[in-house]
Design a protein around this motif. Structure first.
Motif, PDB file in Angstrom:
ATOM      1  N   UNK A  14     -11.890  -3.788   2.456  1.00  0.00           N
ATOM      2  CA  UNK A  14     -11.980  -3.699   3.919  1.00  0.00           C
ATOM      3  C   UNK A  14     -10.604  -3.473   4.543  1.00  0.00           C
ATOM      4  N   UNK A  15      -9.606  -4.239   4.113  1.00  0.00           N
ATOM      5  CA  UNK A  15      -8.265  -4.097   4.666  1.00  0.00           C
ATOM      6  C   UNK A  15      -7.725  -2.689   4.397  1.00  0.00           C
ATOM      7  N   UNK A  16      -7.898  -2.222   3.167  1.00  0.00           N
ATOM      8  CA  UNK A  16      -7.383  -0.896   2.805  1.00  0.00           C
ATOM      9  C   UNK A  16      -7.913   0.163   3.754  1.00  0.00           C
ATOM     10  N   UNK A  17      -9.220   0.166   3.994  1.00  0.00           N
ATOM     11  CA  UNK A  17      -9.812   1.237   4.796  1.00  0.00           C
ATOM     12  C   UNK A  17      -9.606   1.039   6.294  1.00  0.00           C
ATOM     13  N   UNK A  18      -9.486  -0.188   6.747  1.00  0.00           N
ATOM     14  CA  UNK A  18      -9.143  -0.411   8.153  1.00  0.00           C
ATOM     15  C   UNK A  18      -7.734   0.109   8.441  1.00  0.00           C
TER      16      UNK A  18
ATOM     17  N   UNK B 113       0.815  -1.221   0.000  1.00  0.00           N
ATOM     18  CA  UNK B 113       0.000   0.000   0.000  1.00  0.00           C
ATOM     19  C   UNK B 113       0.844   1.265   0.000  1.00  0.00           C
ATOM     20  N   UNK B 114       2.044   1.190   0.591  1.00  0.00           N
ATOM     21  CA  UNK B 114       2.835   2.402   0.765  1.00  0.00           C
ATOM     22  C   UNK B 114       4.187   2.344   0.050  1.00  0.00           C
ATOM     23  N   UNK B 115       4.240   1.583  -1.050  1.00  0.00           N
ATOM     24  CA  UNK B 115       5.488   1.533  -1.818  1.00  0.00           C
ATOM     25  C   UNK B 115       5.529   2.594  -2.910  1.00  0.00           C
ATOM     26  N   UNK B 116       4.535   3.509  -2.918  1.00  0.00           N
ATOM     27  CA  UNK B 116       4.525   4.599  -3.884  1.00  0.00           C
ATOM     28  C   UNK B 116       3.614   4.376  -5.073  1.00  0.00           C
TER      29      UNK B 116
END
Length: 325
Positions: free
Chosen positions: A127-131, A103-106
């Protein structure tokens, strides 16, 4: 050993190297996925339902997580160290670190792309993304340096993903109503000229001084910071009330000497490109989460951040996610 391993790698073919790479990545993710330790490190200090601090241990769950029972009268409910955290009720906890890393590799991957990479359903990825993003709401809250630029950004109200709508609207389109209306979603963008930035969904309709106060709190230092903006009356009113030095300019002039909002405007362009082009539009319901995602990737590109640890900092993330209207 490392030298021998490195030398051996050069002797195998491309397919073999890919197998070795995937094996190494799986091993690294497994060792870094210390979710059990993070759950204990950021465990709750009060009961999530009644906020009582009177509770006692009640054994371990099947997965070894400490559980408790509330001792408050008329309660007697159970909870665990993970209750309320983003990872609460997550089944594939062994994939938690890998998912956050992606999610945070750019690269802002679509839900379908993440589902393909992680071998998950699109609903699970959503769900995982928003949690995770709700869990980051408390991360990286610090003061600003020197001149602080502030501006309000306009987004159009969206109900993307909601079923049963009579009509749909093309993403990035124009509002059917003029001025600040029930279709105008206001985001407050605040940034200094170093590396501190803040993006907040404040309201539907016209920006008010109270909205700015709620977003910034005591983050501005009256002695160290100078607030700069166009001549928005709400920003002027906020600065006067808080005693912050405020340098403004006419919007049509774009600047007055060193006082401008070029930094915020550049971030705003990148943000709108993300929302409208990369993500194909986002629901207003989840707008704040995407603002957090944008900010954290921006910060991660210039400073070192431990995203995995940050996700565990908010102990009510799971409840905030499920109670969102």
């Amino acid at each position: 050993i490392i030298a021998q391993f490195t030398k051996a790698i050069t002797t195998i073919d491309l397919k073999g190297k890919e197998v070795v790479l995937e094996t190494l990545k799986a091993s690294i993710f497994s060792e870094k996925n210390t979710f059990s330790e993070k759950i204990k490190e950021h465990k709750r200090t009060s009961f999530p339902h009644c906020e009582s601090k009177e509770f006692s241990k009640n054994g371990l769950s099947k997965k070894g997580i400490q559980t408790y029972i509330c001792k408050a009268s008329m309660c007697a409910k159970f909870f665990s160290d993970s209750s309320g955290q983003s990872i609460h009720w997550i089944h594939r906890k062994n994939d938690w670190y890998h998912f956050i890393d992606l999610m945070f590799d750019g690269e802002y991957r679509s839900i379908r792309k993440m589902a393909e990479v992680m071998n998950m359903s699109t609903l699970t990825v959503f769900d995982w993304r928003h949690k995770i993003l709700v869990g980051l709401d408390l991360a990286i809250i610090e003061g600003f340096n020197g001149i602080v630029e502030i501006d309000d950004l306009l987004f159009i109200f969206s109900e993307k993903g909601r079923r049963g709508l009579d009509k749909t609207k093309k993403r990035g389109g124009k509002s059917s109503k003029r001025g600040d209306s029930s279709e105008s979603v206001k985001v407050l963008a605040t940034s200094d000229r170093v590396n501190t930035m803040k993006f907040d969904f404040v309201r539907i309709g016209r920006l008010k001084a109270k909205d700015i106060e709620n977003c910034l709190g005591d983050l501005l230092d009256n002695d160290l910071n100078i607030l700069t903006s166009d001549k928005h009356p709400s920003i002027k009113s906020y600065a006067k009330k808080k005693g912050v030095k405020h340098e403004s300019f006419l919007a049509k002039n774009h600047s007055r000497g060193v006082y401008h909002v070029n930094t915020v405007n550049q971030k705003a362009r990148e943000l709108k490109n993300l929302m409208n082009d990369t993500l194909k539009g986002v629901s207003t319901k989840y707008l704040q989460n995407y603002l957090i995602w944008f900010k954290m990737i921006q910060l991660k590109s210039i400073i070192e951040l431990d995203m995995f640890n940050s996700v565990f900092m908010k102990t009510n993330a799971w409840y905030d996610f499920h109670n969102r209207e």
